[in-house]
Design a protein around this motif. Sequence first.
Motif, PDB file in Angstrom:
ATOM      1  N   ASN A 264       0.908  -1.107   0.048  1.00 53.05           N
ATOM      2  CA  ASN A 264       0.133   0.006   0.079  1.00 53.05           C
ATOM      3  C   ASN A 264       0.752   1.460  -0.082  1.00 53.05           C
ATOM      4  O   ASN A 264       0.599   2.202  -0.778  1.00 53.05           O
ATOM      5  CB  ASN A 264      -1.021   0.016   1.044  1.00 53.05           C
ATOM      6  N   TYR A 265       1.917   1.216   0.802  1.00 55.42           N
ATOM      7  CA  TYR A 265       3.011   2.368   0.866  1.00 55.42           C
ATOM      8  C   TYR A 265       3.514   2.562  -0.654  1.00 55.42           C
ATOM      9  O   TYR A 265       3.419   3.884  -1.073  1.00 55.42           O
ATOM     10  CB  TYR A 265       4.043   2.059   1.736  1.00 55.42           C
ATOM     11  N   ILE A 266       4.035   1.631  -1.133  1.00 56.00           N
ATOM     12  CA  ILE A 266       4.553   1.765  -2.504  1.00 56.00           C
ATOM     13  C   ILE A 266       3.640   2.148  -3.534  1.00 56.00           C
ATOM     14  O   ILE A 266       3.783   2.870  -4.103  1.00 56.00           O
ATOM     15  CB  ILE A 266       5.298   0.168  -3.110  1.00 56.00           C
ATOM     16  N   TRP A 267       2.525   1.589  -3.521  1.00 52.28           N
ATOM     17  CA  TRP A 267       1.370   1.918  -4.577  1.00 52.28           C
ATOM     18  C   TRP A 267       0.952   3.445  -4.566  1.00 52.28           C
ATOM     19  O   TRP A 267       0.768   4.159  -5.301  1.00 52.28           O
ATOM     20  CB  TRP A 267      -0.100   0.992  -4.171  1.00 52.28           C
ATOM     21  N   ARG A 268       1.028   3.965  -3.166  1.00 51.82           N
ATOM     22  CA  ARG A 268       0.490   5.082  -2.995  1.00 51.82           C
ATOM     23  C   ARG A 268       1.840   6.292  -3.658  1.00 51.82           C
ATOM     24  O   ARG A 268       1.702   7.450  -4.077  1.00 51.82           O
ATOM     25  CB  ARG A 268       0.261   5.565  -1.508  1.00 51.82           C
ATOM     26  N   MET A 269       2.981   5.601  -3.481  1.00 55.72           N
ATOM     27  CA  MET A 269       4.325   6.330  -4.116  1.00 55.72           C
ATOM     28  C   MET A 269       4.319   6.357  -5.558  1.00 55.72           C
ATOM     29  O   MET A 269       4.619   7.278  -5.870  1.00 55.72           O
ATOM     30  CB  MET A 269       5.436   5.698  -3.217  1.00 55.72           C
ATOM     31  N   VAL A 270       4.114   5.395  -5.996  1.00 56.54           N
ATOM     32  CA  VAL A 270       4.355   5.024  -7.542  1.00 56.54           C
ATOM     33  C   VAL A 270       3.114   5.268  -8.284  1.00 56.54           C
ATOM     34  O   VAL A 270       3.172   5.423  -9.420  1.00 56.54           O
ATOM     35  CB  VAL A 270       5.042   3.823  -7.672  1.00 56.54           C
ATOM     36  N   SER A 271       1.936   5.180  -7.853  1.00 57.26           N
ATOM     37  CA  SER A 271       0.703   5.450  -8.593  1.00 57.26           C
ATOM     38  C   SER A 271       0.266   4.414  -9.422  1.00 57.26           C
ATOM     39  O   SER A 271      -0.391   4.500 -10.431  1.00 57.26           O
ATOM     40  CB  SER A 271       0.450   6.695  -8.950  1.00 57.26           C
ATOM     41  N   ASN A 272       0.940   3.330  -9.454  1.00 53.23           N
ATOM     42  CA  ASN A 272       0.771   2.283 -10.553  1.00 53.23           C
ATOM     43  C   ASN A 272       0.642   0.832  -9.790  1.00 53.23           C
ATOM     44  O   ASN A 272       1.818   0.397  -9.114  1.00 53.23           O
ATOM     45  CB  ASN A 272       1.962   2.299 -11.607  1.00 53.23           C
ATOM     46  N   ARG A 273      -0.588   0.092 -10.033  1.00 49.75           N
ATOM     47  CA  ARG A 273      -0.441  -1.152  -9.206  1.00 49.75           C
ATOM     48  C   ARG A 273       0.499  -2.081  -9.497  1.00 49.75           C
ATOM     49  O   ARG A 273       1.155  -2.932  -8.813  1.00 49.75           O
ATOM     50  CB  ARG A 273      -2.035  -1.721  -9.326  1.00 49.75           C
ATOM     51  N   ASP A 274       0.711  -2.263 -11.033  1.00 48.82           N
ATOM     52  CA  ASP A 274       1.800  -3.202 -11.304  1.00 48.82           C
ATOM     53  C   ASP A 274       3.156  -2.813 -11.053  1.00 48.82           C
ATOM     54  O   ASP A 274       3.759  -3.748 -10.455  1.00 48.82           O
ATOM     55  CB  ASP A 274       1.792  -3.486 -12.901  1.00 48.82           C
ATOM     56  N   ASP A 275       3.426  -1.633 -10.824  1.00 47.74           N
ATOM     57  CA  ASP A 275       4.793  -1.380 -10.646  1.00 47.74           C
ATOM     58  C   ASP A 275       4.810  -1.673  -9.029  1.00 47.74           C
ATOM     59  O   ASP A 275       5.958  -1.986  -8.440  1.00 47.74           O
ATOM     60  CB  ASP A 275       5.057  -0.058 -10.736  1.00 47.74           C
ATOM     61  N   ALA A 276       3.900  -1.142  -8.165  1.00 49.40           N
ATOM     62  CA  ALA A 276       3.835  -1.520  -6.634  1.00 49.40           C
ATOM     63  C   ALA A 276       4.006  -2.782  -6.488  1.00 49.40           C
ATOM     64  O   ALA A 276       4.753  -3.314  -5.604  1.00 49.40           O
ATOM     65  CB  ALA A 276       2.455  -0.855  -6.283  1.00 49.40           C
ATOM     66  N   GLU A 277       3.323  -3.687  -7.167  1.00 52.80           N
ATOM     67  CA  GLU A 277       3.471  -5.284  -7.033  1.00 52.80           C
ATOM     68  C   GLU A 277       4.878  -5.672  -7.247  1.00 52.80           C
ATOM     69  O   GLU A 277       5.412  -6.264  -6.319  1.00 52.80           O
ATOM     70  CB  GLU A 277       2.478  -6.104  -7.779  1.00 52.80           C
ATOM     71  N   ASP A 278       5.779  -5.100  -8.300  1.00 56.78           N
ATOM     72  CA  ASP A 278       6.986  -5.449  -8.520  1.00 56.78           C
ATOM     73  C   ASP A 278       7.728  -4.827  -7.415  1.00 56.78           C
ATOM     74  O   ASP A 278       8.936  -5.888  -6.993  1.00 56.78           O
ATOM     75  CB  ASP A 278       7.381  -5.062  -9.827  1.00 56.78           C
ATOM     76  N   LEU A 279       7.775  -3.703  -7.047  1.00 59.57           N
ATOM     77  CA  LEU A 279       8.600  -2.975  -6.317  1.00 59.57           C
ATOM     78  C   LEU A 279       8.381  -3.722  -4.796  1.00 59.57           C
ATOM     79  O   LEU A 279       9.548  -3.907  -4.008  1.00 59.57           O
ATOM     80  CB  LEU A 279       8.439  -1.873  -6.096  1.00 59.57           C
ATOM     81  N   ALA A 280       7.206  -3.985  -4.336  1.00 61.30           N
ATOM     82  CA  ALA A 280       6.778  -4.769  -2.917  1.00 61.30           C
ATOM     83  C   ALA A 280       7.695  -6.155  -3.091  1.00 61.30           C
ATOM     84  O   ALA A 280       8.038  -6.395  -1.965  1.00 61.30           O
ATOM     85  CB  ALA A 280       5.530  -4.894  -2.826  1.00 61.30           C
ATOM     86  N   GLN A 281       7.472  -6.799  -4.005  1.00 59.78           N
ATOM     87  CA  GLN A 281       8.150  -8.109  -4.171  1.00 59.78           C
ATOM     88  C   GLN A 281       9.809  -7.962  -3.974  1.00 59.78           C
ATOM     89  O   GLN A 281      10.603  -8.643  -3.337  1.00 59.78           O
ATOM     90  CB  GLN A 281       8.002  -8.826  -5.447  1.00 59.78           C
TER      91      GLN A 281
END
Length: 196
Positions: A36-53
């Motif tokens: 959730n933190y990353i998603w709010r930072m990058v505003s893109n769900r796919d990127d957020a999933e990749d970065l969280a991983q």
Amino acid sequence: MVCLLNADTVLASTHQNDDCEAFDEIVARYKDGIFNYIWRMVSNRDDAEDLAQEVFVRAFASMKSFRRESNVRTWLYRIATNLCIDKYRRSSIEKQLITPLMQSADCNEDAKPLDVPDTTYDPERTYDRTELQAEVQRALSKLPDKLRSVIILYDIEGMSYEEIAETVSCPIGTVKSRIFNARAQLRKLLKPYIEG
């Protein structure tokens, strides 16, 4: 919270002794918050999933060198913050190298805001809340990384000033100043929506 942080330290120590199940427990505790933190930072769900991983891949790889001077939570959020900043820098360089054919203010329409379902069904209220969340997300994406990260960590993730200072590696006074400036900029960015 103190109990949870102490448990995290025990899990980190256990993982350092080659117990992978301990790391799985750390992932289970923090994966949603980190995403959730990353998603709010990058505003893109796919990127957020990749970065969280990637956060947990990096954490796993460097857990042996984890020092107990900080807690696991702030350490993971620091990794996430650094990855988000790196992503922003890479995308800025890409934008300079490639001229976009079409740019739209609503380029992230496919990114669905995460929302806790409301038990009372009111279509108008649901629409208003969804629209407001989209406006807030757009406003957040316009903030500089330094301001966006602290406002999300403080107001959304509920971290203390001390935890944020440790996460973003700056003094507490700077954290407070950035939160103040982030809120001022958000008010300015959201003013046309709120008044309209």
